[in-house]
Design a protein around this motif. Sequence first.
Motif, PDB file in Angstrom:
ATOM      1  N   ASN A 131       0.939  -1.072   0.099  1.00 49.65           N
ATOM      2  CA  ASN A 131       0.034   0.173  -0.041  1.00 49.65           C
ATOM      3  C   ASN A 131       0.786   1.261   0.026  1.00 49.65           C
ATOM      4  OD1 ASN A 131      -1.556   2.123   0.728  1.00 49.65           O
ATOM      5  ND2 ASN A 131      -3.024   0.711   1.575  1.00 49.65           N
ATOM      6  N   LYS A 133       0.405   4.049   0.838  1.00 50.54           N
ATOM      7  CA  LYS A 133       0.520   5.059   1.954  1.00 50.54           C
ATOM      8  C   LYS A 133       1.122   4.389   3.276  1.00 50.54           C
ATOM      9  CE  LYS A 133      -4.659   6.715   1.909  1.00 50.54           C
ATOM     10  NZ  LYS A 133      -6.027   6.728   2.456  1.00 50.54           N
ATOM     11  N   ASP A 134       1.171   3.322   3.157  1.00 48.22           N
ATOM     12  CA  ASP A 134       2.131   2.558   4.203  1.00 48.22           C
ATOM     13  C   ASP A 134       3.873   2.794   4.024  1.00 48.22           C
ATOM     14  OD1 ASP A 134       0.118   1.182   5.428  1.00 48.22           O
ATOM     15  OD2 ASP A 134       0.341  -0.673   4.584  1.00 48.22           O
ATOM     16  N   GLU A 137       4.433   6.252   5.161  1.00 53.30           N
ATOM     17  CA  GLU A 137       4.412   6.425   6.629  1.00 53.30           C
ATOM     18  C   GLU A 137       6.044   5.906   7.009  1.00 53.30           C
ATOM     19  OE1 GLU A 137       2.437   7.442   8.873  1.00 53.30           O
ATOM     20  OE2 GLU A 137       1.081   8.088   7.200  1.00 53.30           O
ATOM     21  N   VAL A 138       6.431   4.981   6.375  1.00 58.05           N
ATOM     22  CA  VAL A 138       7.854   4.571   6.701  1.00 58.05           C
ATOM     23  C   VAL A 138       8.681   5.457   6.082  1.00 58.05           C
ATOM     24  CG1 VAL A 138       9.735   3.165   5.643  1.00 58.05           C
ATOM     25  CG2 VAL A 138       7.360   2.029   6.044  1.00 58.05           C
ATOM     26  N   LYS A 140       8.067   8.868   6.404  1.00 58.39           N
ATOM     27  CA  LYS A 140       8.150   9.842   7.534  1.00 58.39           C
ATOM     28  C   LYS A 140       8.758   9.231   8.691  1.00 58.39           C
ATOM     29  CE  LYS A 140       3.394  11.673   6.271  1.00 58.39           C
ATOM     30  NZ  LYS A 140       1.994  11.821   6.784  1.00 58.39           N
ATOM     31  N   SER A 142       7.164   7.175  10.841  1.00 62.35           N
ATOM     32  CA  SER A 142       6.005   7.007  11.729  1.00 62.35           C
ATOM     33  C   SER A 142       5.522   5.542  11.759  1.00 62.35           C
ATOM     34  CB  SER A 142       5.055   7.955  11.315  1.00 62.35           C
ATOM     35  OG  SER A 142       4.353   7.836  10.234  1.00 62.35           O
ATOM     36  N   LYS A 143       5.954   4.799  10.910  1.00 59.44           N
ATOM     37  CA  LYS A 143       5.665   3.336  10.797  1.00 59.44           C
ATOM     38  C   LYS A 143       6.856   2.390  10.943  1.00 59.44           C
ATOM     39  CE  LYS A 143       2.929   0.205   8.008  1.00 59.44           C
ATOM     40  NZ  LYS A 143       1.982  -0.272   8.974  1.00 59.44           N
ATOM     41  N   LYS A 144       7.053   1.525  12.017  1.00 60.44           N
ATOM     42  CA  LYS A 144       8.268   0.863  12.091  1.00 60.44           C
ATOM     43  C   LYS A 144       7.809  -0.266  10.943  1.00 60.44           C
ATOM     44  CE  LYS A 144       9.005   1.160  16.803  1.00 60.44           C
ATOM     45  NZ  LYS A 144       9.469   0.610  18.046  1.00 60.44           N
ATOM     46  N   SER A 145       9.003  -0.847  10.449  1.00 64.96           N
ATOM     47  CA  SER A 145       9.171  -1.771   9.421  1.00 64.96           C
ATOM     48  C   SER A 145      10.245  -2.513   9.178  1.00 64.96           C
ATOM     49  CB  SER A 145       8.634  -1.372   7.807  1.00 64.96           C
ATOM     50  OG  SER A 145       8.914  -2.104   6.924  1.00 64.96           O
ATOM     51  N   SER A 172      13.749   8.194   6.771  1.00 63.26           N
ATOM     52  CA  SER A 172      13.859   7.223   7.734  1.00 63.26           C
ATOM     53  C   SER A 172      15.329   6.277   7.639  1.00 63.26           C
ATOM     54  CB  SER A 172      12.770   6.257   8.128  1.00 63.26           C
ATOM     55  OG  SER A 172      12.605   5.370   6.894  1.00 63.26           O
ATOM     56  N   ASN A 174      15.124   3.434   7.034  1.00 64.19           N
ATOM     57  CA  ASN A 174      14.740   1.996   6.076  1.00 64.19           C
ATOM     58  C   ASN A 174      14.890   2.306   4.504  1.00 64.19           C
ATOM     59  OD1 ASN A 174      12.835   2.222   8.710  1.00 64.19           O
ATOM     60  ND2 ASN A 174      12.557   0.280   7.870  1.00 64.19           N
TER      61      ASN A 174
END
Length: 296
Positions: A131, A133-134, A137-138, A140, A142-145, A172, A174
Amino acid sequence: MKQIFWSVLVLGLLVSCKKDNTETSSELKEAYDRGNAQMYVETSVYPIIEDINQVFKTYYNDANIKLVMLPQNQLLNAVYKDSNRLAVVPKTFTAKELEQFKGRVVPKITPIAKDAVLFITQKNATDTLINYKDVIEVFKGSKKSDKIFVFHEANSSIVTKLMEDAGVKTISKNVYYAPTVEEIVAYINKNKNAIGVVGINWLVQPDDNIKEGIKQLRSMLVYNDSLKQYFAPSQSTIADNTYPLVRTINIVDVQGKTGLGTGFASFAASDKGQRIVLKSGLMPIKVPKREINIIK
């Protein structure tokens, strides 16, 4: 005396003809079908422009366009600052961006194809869906992955687009950059958590350096928010915009004259050029006509 006169005249004509015949392309006055020019091409769409340029050269032997592959930011800076006047970018210019040409020249922008941004991973990877959107977020942070996103060039059009959508200036941990698509392919093959982000052009027209490596990779399906469904990248999903990450490839000409840029753009947008685009796996702006003869 007459014999000497005619001998001198014939000799002069021969010298003149020899001079004309030995004139190199660098001495030719630039026009739409001859001369020398340099064109900057954004990294993610280089293969298709290289193909069109090779065919263009077969039609116009005196045309010599040197292609230079560059990341988008560097390419646009050169065009805005007038250090280079021909470019190919997979983006649509905003009114604010076009303002930078005001008072200098009105740019000729010719759309020639549509391509897609791909997320590629190992064939045996358990995750085949993604997705957008995910991914934002990565970016940003703000989402751990556990995924590592691998890009071609830090200033590429794809990275720029993601950073704009995420509204960030730094990204980030990542995210990893590779100087070549070959290194992206090699990195993904060695790391099961890696996801490469490239233009579809590199996968449908792989060069000899990545042909073997991509056999072990696959493109992921991307979620379309409006249709609530995942779609794979293809000519048909690019054409009907069901694949959510579609871009328009534009030739930007700020030469301010009828030069090689005009000729190349006209050729790329013509039936001949659009057939090259269609054959490449990208989506032409104008689908070439097909004539069917019915024999009774």
